[in-house]
Each structure stands twice: as C-alpha cells, then as structure tokens.
Design a protein around this motif. Sequence first.
Motif, PDB file in Angstrom:
ATOM      1  N   PRO B  90      43.006  33.075  37.847  1.00 33.89           N
ATOM      2  CA  PRO B  90      43.714  34.345  37.992  1.00 33.89           C
ATOM      3  C   PRO B  90      45.033  34.160  38.741  1.00 33.89           C
ATOM      4  O   PRO B  90      45.310  33.087  39.281  1.00 33.89           O
ATOM      5  N   SER B  94      46.029  37.777  43.409  1.00 33.99           N
ATOM      6  CA  SER B  94      44.985  38.757  43.129  1.00 33.99           C
ATOM      7  C   SER B  94      43.842  38.668  44.131  1.00 33.99           C
ATOM      8  O   SER B  94      42.936  39.487  44.102  1.00 33.99           O
ATOM      9  N   VAL B  95      43.847  37.665  45.013  1.00 33.45           N
ATOM     10  CA  VAL B  95      42.749  37.568  45.982  1.00 33.45           C
ATOM     11  C   VAL B  95      43.290  37.631  47.406  1.00 33.45           C
ATOM     12  O   VAL B  95      44.481  37.454  47.659  1.00 33.45           O
ATOM     13  N   ASP B  96      42.342  37.885  48.328  1.00 34.56           N
ATOM     14  CA  ASP B  96      42.663  37.980  49.743  1.00 34.56           C
ATOM     15  C   ASP B  96      42.497  36.592  50.359  1.00 34.56           C
ATOM     16  O   ASP B  96      41.382  36.107  50.542  1.00 34.56           O
ATOM     17  N   TRP B  97      43.620  35.942  50.676  1.00 29.36           N
ATOM     18  CA  TRP B  97      43.546  34.575  51.202  1.00 29.36           C
ATOM     19  C   TRP B  97      43.115  34.540  52.657  1.00 29.36           C
ATOM     20  O   TRP B  97      42.983  33.476  53.253  1.00 29.36           O
ATOM     21  N   ASP B  98      42.858  35.708  53.240  1.00 26.27           N
ATOM     22  CA  ASP B  98      42.340  35.759  54.600  1.00 26.27           C
ATOM     23  C   ASP B  98      40.806  35.684  54.607  1.00 26.27           C
ATOM     24  O   ASP B  98      40.177  35.732  55.654  1.00 26.27           O
ATOM     25  N   PHE B  99      40.223  35.544  53.432  1.00 24.65           N
ATOM     26  CA  PHE B  99      38.765  35.473  53.318  1.00 24.65           C
ATOM     27  C   PHE B  99      38.240  34.276  54.107  1.00 24.65           C
ATOM     28  O   PHE B  99      38.830  33.195  54.094  1.00 24.65           O
ATOM     29  N   PHE B 158      43.209  26.724  43.373  1.00 22.57           N
ATOM     30  CA  PHE B 158      42.720  27.488  42.224  1.00 22.57           C
ATOM     31  C   PHE B 158      42.586  26.590  40.995  1.00 22.57           C
ATOM     32  O   PHE B 158      41.634  26.708  40.232  1.00 22.57           O
TER      33      PHE B 158
END
Lengths: 307, 266
Positions: B90, B94-99, B158
């Motif tokens: 993706p 589109s994602v939260d890199w603070d995860f 990714f």
Amino acid sequence: MSEFMMFSLVPLAVAVIISMTCALLGNFLVLRRQSLIGDAISHVALPGIVVSFLLTGVLSSSAMMLGAGVSALVTVVMIELIRRLGRVEASAAMGVVFTSLFALGVLLLEWHGASGVHLDVEHALYGNLESLIWFDGTGPAALFDPVALADLPPQLGRAAWVGLLVVAMLVVLRRHLVLGSFDPEFAASVSARPALVDLLLVTLVAIAAIAAFEAVGSIIVIAMFICPAAAARLMTNRLGRQIAWSQLFAVLSAVLGYLLAGHAPGWLGFEASVSAAGMIASVAGLILLAACLAGPRRRRTGAATSV
Amino acid sequence: MPDDARLDKAILASPLAIHGLTVSYDHRPVVHSVDFVTPPGSMSAIIGPNGAGKSSLLKAALGITRRLTGDVRVFGRPYAQMTRHVAYVPQRNSVDWDFPARVIDVVVMGLFRDLRWWQFGGRGQRRRAMQALTRVGMEAFAERQIGQLSGGQQQRVFLARALVQEADLTILDEPFAGVDAATETAIVEVLKSLRDEGRTLLCVHHDLATVRDYFDHVLLLNVRRIAAGPVDQAFTEANLQATYGGRLSSVQLARLVEPALAAREH
C-alpha cells in the motif's frame, strides 16, 4: 481478616478483573484511535437498561444485560449510518450518538424516578462496588467451603467469565488484530478480514462494558479503556510490553483506588469514605499523567527524526 | 473468433486480468469499465493524473474496497481463490508509523498466512524476514522501531514485507513517492531482479520522466482506460495528451516522448 474477606475481597477482585479486561481491549482501541467507542458503548448502556426496566418492570440482571446489549447494537448501527449518510468522521458520529442516547436515558429515568427502584444516574456512573458483600466470607476457610463460595456475589463470576472470554478471543485473534490495526489495507489483501475483526473487537468491548457496567458503573469502564493503555504506550515501543504495562497499571489503579477510597478520607480526618469507582478512575488518570510527564517514550517517535 | 481465443489465452496466463471494472463513490464513477490484462513477467506502470482512479482500481481489484461491477482473474481463476499469488504494497502514508512495532515485526506480518492461530512464528519466519530485509539493504535496521525510519527506509520495509510473500505478482502503490534518489535506485534494482526471476510487477507511478527507464508496459488511466500496451506503443504524445488533458505543456510532452521518436528513427 474476616472483615476484609466479607467487605473488601469481592469488590477488590471484581475491580481488578474488570480493570484488567477493559485495559487489555483498550490497548487495541488506543492504537486504532477508537478509544471513544468504549466511552460510547458504556454510556448507551444506561438507556438500554432503563428501557428494559420499563418494558419488563423488574430489575433483573439478564433483562438489563439484554437491554444494554441491544442498545450497544443500535449505537453501532447508528454510528455507521451517520458516518456514511452524513459523511463525517467516526468520532463525530460517535459523539452525536452516545451523548443523545445517554441524555435520552437520563430523561427516561427522571420520568420514572417516582417508582422508587434502585436505579438512578449515580448508580449508572459509579456502580455499586461497595455493595458486593460476601456474607459467608467469614474467614480464610470460606475460600474452600462450597456453601460459602456459592454465596459469592454473582458479579464476580460474571466478571471472571467475561475476562476469560476476552483473553481467549485476543489470543486467537492476536495476529489479525495487530495486522488490522497497523495496516488494514494490507490485512485485507492477505485475507485477514479486517472488517470482521473490527466488528469482533467492538463486540468484545460491548460485552466487557456491559458486564462491568452493573458492578462498577461506567466511570471505571471508560477510564480503563483509555488510561492504562495510553499510559503503557508511553512506556515502550513494543506491543507485547505495552500490553504487559497496561495490565500492571490496571491492577495498580484498582487496588490503590479501592484502598484509597476506603482509607484516604480517614487520614484527612473525615468520617465517610468516597466512591471506590471514582477513586479507581482517578488513580488511573494520575498514572496516565505521570506517564505523560515521565514516560520514556512520551515523544512521538516519528517526530523525533526530521525527513 | 481468433481474437477472442487469443484474449482467453492471455487472460489464462496473466497474473492479474481485470475486465469491466467500475468503482464509484457517491454515485460518481472514479473508475469506469476498465479492462487491463497484466502481461506475465512484465514490469507495468499505471499512470494518470491525480484522481484518475489509479489506487482505486487496484484496491477494488484486490477486494480491499468494494467494486460496482467487474471481473478480476488471477491466472484465469477468480481472485478470491488465488490471493496467495499476489502481494500488495500500500501507499506508505496509509499507515501509522508510530505503531509500536520493530522493522522485523512488520516484515513478519507478510507471513501472516503461514501460521495458524495456535502457532508462534519461530526462527524459520525470522530467517525469511531477515533474508528479505537483506535484499532491500535494511538488515541492520531489523530491531529498530519503525517510527525512527526515514521515508525511504519505510518504503524498503514495506517492500521486504511483500518479498517474504514470494508472490507471482507484486502490486505497489506509488513505491517512489517521497523517497530519496538512493532508495529509488535500490527499489528499482530489487523490482528488476524480481522480474528477472519471472515474476510480475505492477506499479502506480507518478513520475512520467522515468516511465521509459523502469517499465516495459504501461496503462494510461483517467477514470477510463485511455491506452495500454508496451511502453513504445502506448506511451505516446497523443495518449498522454488524452490522459492528462491540458495539464502537460507541449515542451514537457516533447521531452517525454522524444526518446521514442529517436529510437524509431534508428
């Protein structure tokens, strides 16, 4: 000792179990920025319970739970509808739905307030932790006495079952949940069914909120869905450790809060004790504050590096 | 019907054949009846202006978002049966890199389907993830928190997650958006090495200047399919003009298409 077992053991155990259960789910709510859903569901339990009481005329646990469950379902559907039809963010839709439904519940309560049943707004907020008395808990021997154990308040068993259910579901779904929380699009592309997992998570939150509602009121539920997990996030950058921290904070809040509610006013020279639920939620809030001020990971890691 | 027979054969061989795909938001089509047969072993680009439906086309084809109509086949079979053959990367944003996860944790997510719920990913999974990280030059970052990575490093992680899937087709949504030149080169090298193994790559791509260098096939999309085919045939001034409307100046167009003219003259 017998006084502790009769008056404090069950409330303490219920508070600890419910706090740990809600905090466990809270980890995923916080990571998905969905903390408000716990807030919404525990608020709408009130109108659900009132309506079920108006319909059945009795204050039985099963009818109340059913009412709360139905209202949770109605809430989730309404949130989805408003989100899609009004094209607003989920949090806006949640805010609209749960505040209006909670207000409706309060109005319904007031209209029927004259019936004199033990059902009021304070009860809904603070629960009745202190009233979970184990009359047969006269000494340590009672822990091994089947007759005395059968007399345990039913809220304890209910909390334990819900806690076990939540743990079991999270163990089975752990990879789905992590993947769906971090990258829902990728999750969909590897058939991890993120939408279904979303629905299951909300269902678990509803079950936990409703089971906790009667025993401890909505204040603890709301606090525990957010505070321990949010504080834990500030302690570590590893998900497993975050969950462990959240459990520690939940136990700490429940035990400290319960003890302080009973004894702190006495130290200050007051006669009465304060609400255990309120004190537990306050301790959870203080732990979050401490983590905000001193937690080792309190900076957003993304902000630390410049592009 | 020799033409139909040839098309059937192409669809059977194609790792992703899209037919009549329409996607709409709010009763407005964002992708309208698009056909595209990805040639096997190719490196294909999907290009078009912002809002042309490039990402929507891919997400709908992969069942991530709902499609109105359309048929998607992987080697001639319905996509739902063949998801293992496709890896999806993706958009990085589109994602939260603070995860709370480490680089290695994210790469292992690519092995999602290899484990049942009662199994724990052991040393074997870790080894495969490390191999993928090595291939994108990120092995030294395995234990790093993902929030500490630069944009280019995030994109490589990714890509590594897609590599562990060992799919026949890898679909990437703007893999070069916001990455540094060194990363872009590194990613292109990895993608080309995948193609040399006989795998197929399909990228949403923004930079018209590199289409010729990176890709052999191209789909020009602006809600509808404008043109598709080998870069030499489809990447023409007329098709670009039709895709981008008046948004490209004639100087830009001339510069993009010139190599083609030059090549044909020789």
